[in-house]
Design a protein around this motif. Structure first.
Motif, mmCIF file in Angstrom:
data_model
loop_
_atom_site.group_PDB
_atom_site.id
_atom_site.type_symbol
_atom_site.label_atom_id
_atom_site.label_comp_id
_atom_site.label_asym_id
_atom_site.label_seq_id
_atom_site.Cartn_x
_atom_site.Cartn_y
_atom_site.Cartn_z
ATOM 1 N N ARG A 1 0.869 -1.248 0.018
ATOM 2 C CA ARG A 1 0.212 -0.116 -0.124
ATOM 3 C C ARG A 1 0.941 1.292 0.213
ATOM 4 N NH1 ARG A 1 -5.279 0.217 2.326
ATOM 5 N NH2 ARG A 1 -6.011 2.352 2.171
ATOM 6 N N PHE A 2 1.982 1.500 0.742
ATOM 7 C CA PHE A 2 2.799 2.357 1.092
ATOM 8 C C PHE A 2 3.410 2.708 -0.369
ATOM 9 C CE2 PHE A 2 7.004 4.053 1.425
ATOM 10 C CZ PHE A 2 6.852 5.370 1.828
ATOM 11 N N LEU A 3 4.086 1.420 -0.813
ATOM 12 C CA LEU A 3 4.916 1.602 -2.162
ATOM 13 C C LEU A 3 3.874 1.952 -3.312
ATOM 14 C CD1 LEU A 3 6.834 -1.918 -1.556
ATOM 15 C CD2 LEU A 3 7.797 0.403 -1.355
ATOM 16 N N ALA A 4 2.649 1.470 -3.289
ATOM 17 C CA ALA A 4 1.890 2.032 -4.377
ATOM 18 C C ALA A 4 1.828 3.421 -4.283
ATOM 19 C CB ALA A 4 0.564 1.298 -4.382
ATOM 20 N N TRP A 37 -2.866 21.671 3.008
ATOM 21 C CA TRP A 37 -2.525 20.236 3.731
ATOM 22 C C TRP A 37 -1.150 19.846 4.117
ATOM 23 C CZ3 TRP A 37 1.495 17.131 2.333
ATOM 24 C CH2 TRP A 37 1.883 17.578 0.838
ATOM 25 N N ALA A 38 -0.149 20.831 3.413
ATOM 26 C CA ALA A 38 1.179 20.653 4.031
ATOM 27 C C ALA A 38 1.582 21.312 5.221
ATOM 28 C CB ALA A 38 2.252 21.047 2.693
ATOM 29 N N ASP A 39 0.503 22.222 5.754
ATOM 30 C CA ASP A 39 0.829 22.951 6.926
ATOM 31 C C ASP A 39 0.074 22.364 8.225
ATOM 32 O OD1 ASP A 39 2.747 24.934 6.320
ATOM 33 O OD2 ASP A 39 1.216 25.865 5.096
ATOM 34 N N ASP A 40 -0.779 21.123 7.603
ATOM 35 C CA ASP A 40 -1.688 20.638 8.815
ATOM 36 C C ASP A 40 -0.967 19.315 9.471
ATOM 37 O OD1 ASP A 40 -3.841 19.030 9.961
ATOM 38 O OD2 ASP A 40 -5.314 20.201 8.805
ATOM 39 N N GLU A 41 -0.828 19.683 10.735
ATOM 40 C CA GLU A 41 -0.167 18.221 11.277
ATOM 41 C C GLU A 41 -1.028 17.072 11.172
ATOM 42 O OE1 GLU A 41 2.929 18.018 12.485
ATOM 43 O OE2 GLU A 41 3.725 20.137 12.698
ATOM 44 N N ASN A 42 -2.193 17.276 11.407
ATOM 45 C CA ASN A 42 -3.070 15.866 11.602
ATOM 46 C C ASN A 42 -3.333 15.211 10.090
ATOM 47 O OD1 ASN A 42 -3.863 16.293 14.290
ATOM 48 N ND2 ASN A 42 -5.372 17.782 13.836
ATOM 49 N N LEU A 43 -3.294 16.316 9.252
ATOM 50 C CA LEU A 43 -3.239 15.712 7.860
ATOM 51 C C LEU A 43 -1.922 15.017 7.433
ATOM 52 C CD1 LEU A 43 -5.297 18.216 5.498
ATOM 53 C CD2 LEU A 43 -5.975 16.219 6.070
ATOM 54 N N LEU A 44 -0.854 15.546 7.800
ATOM 55 C CA LEU A 44 0.410 15.180 7.494
ATOM 56 C C LEU A 44 0.301 13.525 8.380
ATOM 57 C CD1 LEU A 44 2.475 17.962 8.191
ATOM 58 C CD2 LEU A 44 2.111 16.542 5.710
ATOM 59 N N LYS A 45 -0.163 13.435 9.348
ATOM 60 C CA LYS A 45 -0.264 12.092 10.183
ATOM 61 C C LYS A 45 -0.923 11.070 9.203
ATOM 62 C CE LYS A 45 0.892 13.735 14.581
ATOM 63 N NZ LYS A 45 0.370 13.855 15.950
ATOM 64 N N ARG A 46 -2.064 11.758 8.777
ATOM 65 C CA ARG A 46 -3.051 10.747 8.174
ATOM 66 C C ARG A 46 -2.153 10.229 6.613
ATOM 67 N NH1 ARG A 46 -8.765 13.115 5.524
ATOM 68 N NH2 ARG A 46 -8.638 12.009 3.661
ATOM 69 N N PHE A 47 -1.572 11.237 6.097
ATOM 70 C CA PHE A 47 -0.910 10.846 4.577
ATOM 71 C C PHE A 47 0.448 10.291 4.818
ATOM 72 C CE2 PHE A 47 -2.870 14.901 2.937
ATOM 73 C CZ PHE A 47 -4.215 14.277 2.705
ATOM 74 N N GLY A 48 0.515 9.827 6.324
ATOM 75 C CA GLY A 48 1.912 8.905 6.417
ATOM 76 C C GLY A 48 3.389 9.643 6.682
ATOM 77 N N TYR A 49 3.027 11.112 6.977
ATOM 78 C CA TYR A 49 4.209 11.646 7.438
ATOM 79 C C TYR A 49 4.566 11.513 8.889
ATOM 80 C CZ TYR A 49 4.091 13.462 2.932
ATOM 81 O OH TYR A 49 3.938 13.995 1.278
ATOM 82 N N GLU A 50 5.937 10.761 9.122
ATOM 83 C CA GLU A 50 5.813 10.454 10.640
ATOM 84 C C GLU A 50 6.600 11.846 11.318
ATOM 85 O OE1 GLU A 50 7.974 6.855 10.564
ATOM 86 O OE2 GLU A 50 6.648 5.881 9.394
#
Length: 311
Positions: free
Chosen positions: A204-207, A298-311
Motif C-alpha cells: 500500500r505504501f509502495l503504491a 494540507w502541507a501545513d496541517d499536522e493532523n493531515l500529515l499524519k493521515r498521509f503517513g508523514y511521521e
C-alpha cells in the motif's frame, strides 16, 4: 585503483561471524541517497527524480549476504529554511534516524561540500558513538578525478569520518568496497528479517510512492511539492488482480487542472506509468484508479500529515 580510477579502501571482514545492523543514508536533498539505496539492495525500492524533496519518508531497504544483513535507512534530506509543517516533519525524520542506527553514511556529491552538507554533518556530530562513513557519490561525472584528492584530504582533516568511499550509485561503481566497510562495523548478531525480504514497507505504501514518483517526474517547477498521494483502497480481487484506488491531493483548483491535463491526458499518463511500476514490483496485474482532490494547506496541517503517513 578501482574501476573508477580513484583509490579506495579495500576492507575485509574481521571474521566469519554473521553481522546485522541499521545503517542511515544521510545527506542534503538530491545528492543521490535513494539511488544509492536502490543500487545497494539491487531493487528499485526508493523513488528517484532530479528534484529535491523526492524522498519524504524513511524507507528501509534490506540487503542480506552470507556475511550479514544490512538494513539501509533512506532518509529525507535536511531542509534548511523550510517553514511548512511538512518541512519540519522531514527534518525530524532525518534527525531521528541518526540516533536509531548502528552506523551512518553521509552521502555528498563529488567535489562539493555545501552549507547543507555541513548542517548534515553537524547533526551527525551530535551522536558521537555512531560510526560515520563518508560516501562521495557521482564520481563518474568528474573528468579529473585526481583533482578530488586534495578536496577529500581537507574534508577528512576537518571532520571525524571513520573512512571515505568513492562511488557512483547511478553506475553501481565502488559499491562493493562500501558494503564491506559497512559490514565490518556492524554488530555480530542474527538477521532481523527473512532472507527474501527487501523492505518493511507495505505494498500500500509502495503504491502511493509510485504514483508520487510520476508526479515528480511529469509535473513542472514547484507543483510536485504541492501534491501528495493517499491510498484509499488496496485489495486483491478473486481474479488475482490488485485493485488500487489512490487520491492525489493538491492545494488549489488550478493545480488540480494541471494534474488532470487537457482531456485527462496528464492523469492518464501518470496512472499508466505508475501501474506498470506497481506490476513490476508486486509481480501481478494491477488495476489503478486515480482521483485528484483539493485540500488547501494540507502541507501545513499536522493532523493531515499524519493521515498521509508523514511521521
Amino acid at each position: 585503483m578501482n574501476d573508477i580510477d580513484i583509490p579506495e579502501a579495500h576492507d575485509t571482514l574481521v571474521d566469519d561471524d554473521f553481522r546485522c545492523g541499521y545503517v542511515a543514508l544521510l545527506g542534503r536533498p538530491n545528492v543521490g541517497k535513494s539511488t544509492l539505496l536502490n543500487a545497494m539492495i539491487g531493487v528499485r525500492l526508493s523513488i528517484v527524480s532530479h528534484r529535491p524533496q523526492t524522498t519524504r519518508h524513511r524507507i528501509l531497504g534490506i540487503s542480506t549476504k552470507p556475511e550479514g544483513q544490512i538494513l539501509y535507512v533512506d532518509t529525507p534530506g535536511l531542509h534548511r529554511g523550510g517553514k511548512r509543517a511538512m518541512n519540519r516533519s522531514l527534518n525530524r525524520a532525518a534527525r531521528a534516524a541518526i540516533s536509531e542506527v548502528n552506523l551512518a553514511v553521509q552521502v555528498i556529491e563529488a567535489g562539493r561540500w555545501t552549507d547543507e552538507d555541513a548542517a548534515m554533518y553537524a547533526a551527525l556530530a551530535e551522536q558521537p558513538d555512531v560510526p560515520k562513513l563518508l560516501a562521495i557519490n557521482k564520481v563518474d561525472l568528474q573528468k579529473d578525478k585526481t583533482a578530488m584528492l586534495p578536496f577529500v584530504a581537507d574534508l577528512m582533516q576537518k571532520h571525524q569520518f571513520d573512512d571515505v568511499y568513492y562511488v557512483s550509485a547511478l553506475k553501481s561503481k565502488g559499491l562493493e568496497g562500501l558494503e564491506k566497510g559497512i559490514l565490518k562495523r556492524l554488530p555480530e548478531q542474527p538477521a532481523v528479517y527473512a532472507e527474501d525480504e527487501i523492505t518493511d514497507r507495505s505494498e500500500r505504501f509502495l503504491a502511493s510512492e509510485m504514483v508520487r514518483e510520476q508526479l515528480m517526474l511529469r509535473l513542472n517547477q514547484e507543483l510536485p511539492y504541492a501534491t501528495t498521494v493517499e491510498i484509499e483502497a488496496f485489495q486483491d480481487r478473486p481474479d488475482g488482480i490488485a485493485e488500487v484506488h489512490a487520491v492525489i491531493w493538491v492545494e488549489r483548483d488550478g493545480q488540480k487542472a494541471i494534474v488532470i491535463g487537457e482531456g485527462g491526458a496528464q492523469l492518464k499518463a501518470i496512472g499508466t506509468s505508475a501501474r506498470k511500476a506497481m506490476e513490476t514490483m508486486f509481480e501481478r496485474k494491477v488495476f489503478l484508479k486515480l482521483w485528484v482532490k483539493v485540500r488547501e494547506g494540507w502541507a501545513d496541517d499536522e493532523n493531515l500529515l499524519k493521515r498521509f503517513g508523514y511521521e
